[in-house]
Design a protein around this motif. Structure first.
Motif, PDB file in Angstrom:
ATOM      1  N   ARG A 286       0.834  -1.196   0.000  1.00  0.00           N
ATOM      2  CA  ARG A 286       0.000   0.000   0.000  1.00  0.00           C
ATOM      3  C   ARG A 286       0.874   1.253   0.000  1.00  0.00           C
ATOM      4  O   ARG A 286       1.912   1.293   0.679  1.00  0.00           O
ATOM      5  N   PRO A 287       0.489   2.294  -0.738  1.00  0.00           N
ATOM      6  CA  PRO A 287       1.331   3.499  -0.833  1.00  0.00           C
ATOM      7  C   PRO A 287       1.357   4.284   0.479  1.00  0.00           C
ATOM      8  O   PRO A 287       0.355   4.384   1.180  1.00  0.00           O
TER       9      PRO A 287
ATOM     10  N   TYR B 287      -0.428  12.919   4.657  1.00  0.00           N
ATOM     11  CA  TYR B 287      -0.217  12.652   6.082  1.00  0.00           C
ATOM     12  C   TYR B 287       0.471  11.293   6.211  1.00  0.00           C
ATOM     13  O   TYR B 287       0.458  10.470   5.291  1.00  0.00           O
ATOM     14  N   ARG B 288       1.081  11.068   7.348  1.00  0.00           N
ATOM     15  CA  ARG B 288       1.777   9.806   7.592  1.00  0.00           C
ATOM     16  C   ARG B 288       0.772   8.719   7.935  1.00  0.00           C
ATOM     17  O   ARG B 288      -0.303   8.989   8.473  1.00  0.00           O
ATOM     18  N   GLY B 289       1.135   7.490   7.626  1.00  0.00           N
ATOM     19  CA  GLY B 289       0.221   6.396   7.927  1.00  0.00           C
ATOM     20  C   GLY B 289       0.847   5.046   7.653  1.00  0.00           C
ATOM     21  O   GLY B 289       2.002   4.944   7.230  1.00  0.00           O
ATOM     22  N   ALA B 290       0.070   4.016   7.919  1.00  0.00           N
ATOM     23  CA  ALA B 290       0.512   2.639   7.673  1.00  0.00           C
ATOM     24  C   ALA B 290      -0.718   1.761   7.507  1.00  0.00           C
ATOM     25  O   ALA B 290      -1.762   1.994   8.122  1.00  0.00           O
TER      26      ALA B 290
ATOM     27  N   GLU C 288      -8.310  -8.356   5.207  1.00  0.00           N
ATOM     28  CA  GLU C 288      -8.659  -6.943   5.192  1.00  0.00           C
ATOM     29  C   GLU C 288      -7.579  -6.145   5.927  1.00  0.00           C
ATOM     30  O   GLU C 288      -6.563  -6.690   6.322  1.00  0.00           O
ATOM     31  N   MET C 289      -7.804  -4.860   6.126  1.00  0.00           N
ATOM     32  CA  MET C 289      -6.742  -4.026   6.683  1.00  0.00           C
ATOM     33  C   MET C 289      -7.263  -2.978   7.655  1.00  0.00           C
ATOM     34  O   MET C 289      -8.436  -2.622   7.647  1.00  0.00           O
ATOM     35  N   ILE C 290      -6.342  -2.497   8.483  1.00  0.00           N
ATOM     36  CA  ILE C 290      -6.516  -1.285   9.267  1.00  0.00           C
ATOM     37  C   ILE C 290      -5.579  -0.230   8.669  1.00  0.00           C
ATOM     38  O   ILE C 290      -4.404  -0.520   8.401  1.00  0.00           O
ATOM     39  N   HIS C 291      -6.104   0.966   8.444  1.00  0.00           N
ATOM     40  CA  HIS C 291      -5.278   2.059   7.947  1.00  0.00           C
ATOM     41  C   HIS C 291      -5.056   3.033   9.087  1.00  0.00           C
ATOM     42  O   HIS C 291      -5.980   3.743   9.500  1.00  0.00           O
ATOM     43  N   LEU C 292      -3.845   3.041   9.625  1.00  0.00           N
ATOM     44  CA  LEU C 292      -3.480   4.007  10.652  1.00  0.00           C
ATOM     45  C   LEU C 292      -3.169   5.339   9.978  1.00  0.00           C
ATOM     46  O   LEU C 292      -2.377   5.393   9.027  1.00  0.00           O
TER      47      LEU C 292
END
Length: 203
Positions: free
Chosen positions: A111-112, A118-121, A128-132
């Motif tokens: 994932r980009p 903003y910063r994220g991960a 599935e995913m969690i996007h911080l």
């Protein structure tokens, strides 16, 4: 047409039910042998792989409600599953320490990270995913319900609640158990975002 005949038309065989995963059962009221009923049966036959199994019941609801809610598929825009949940955090490294080192989630490197302002991960949660997202949180940090089940929360299915409980105990992270007695545990991340972990049976 008798009730038993209608059920035979509308329900797949037992073997068919066992060989396909049923995502939900749609309960529709019993209606007269009209074009509406024929259309329902026609849809069942034409869509052999459908996940909707219509069950005729004696519920006395209006024909208009049936048409709008059960047999009109114009609003079916193709829901597949939950893709990701976005969670706000004040400090990305602090949150990653919790989600990676305590919960054991892995980063999705595909994932980009550099195309957003903003910063994220992105963290894998099964498929599935969690996007911080390191962004200001409009929710208050204090005054939240003690039990996360009474707050906005993200629920993650796990195999062993007791094992997670031991992990949280060792890390000194507070939690509450499900008030209904089912195997589920609620906790909060460093930004007080509520998380539920509910135990499911192994496939």
């Amino acid at each position: 047409m008798s009730d038993s005949s209608a059920m035979a038309i509308l329900l797949p065989s037992t073997s068919a039910l066992l060989s396909h995963k049923v995502s939900h059962v749609c309960i529709s009221p019993r209606v007269a042998n009209t074009q509406v009923r024929k259309n329902i049966a026609k849809r069942v036959f034409e869509n052999g792989n459908t996940r909707r199994h219509l069950v005729m019941t004696k519920a006395q609801t209006s024909l208009e409600a049936v048409t709008a809610e059960s047999i009109d598929d114009q609003n079916d825009f193709g829901v597949v599953n939950l893709h990701h949940v976005g969670i706000l955090c004040e400090n990305l490294e602090r949150s990653l320490d919790f989600y990676q080192n305590i919960l054991g989630l892995k980063i999705n490197e595909a994932r980009p990270h550099d195309k957003l302002p903003y910063r994220g991960a992105w963290l894998w949660v099964g498929s599935e995913m969690i996007h911080l997202m390191e962004l200001p949180n409009p929710d208050p940090y204090t005054g939240r319900p003690e039990h996360g089940g009474r707050d906005r929360h993200t629920c993650i299915a796990i195999r062993d609640v007791l094992k997670l409980k031991a992990i949280l105990d060792k890390a000194g992270i507070p939690y509450t158990l499900s008030r209904s007695g089912r195997p589920a545990i609620f906790t909060r991340d460093p930004d007080t975002n509520a998380l539920e972990f509910t135990q499911i049976d192994s496939p």
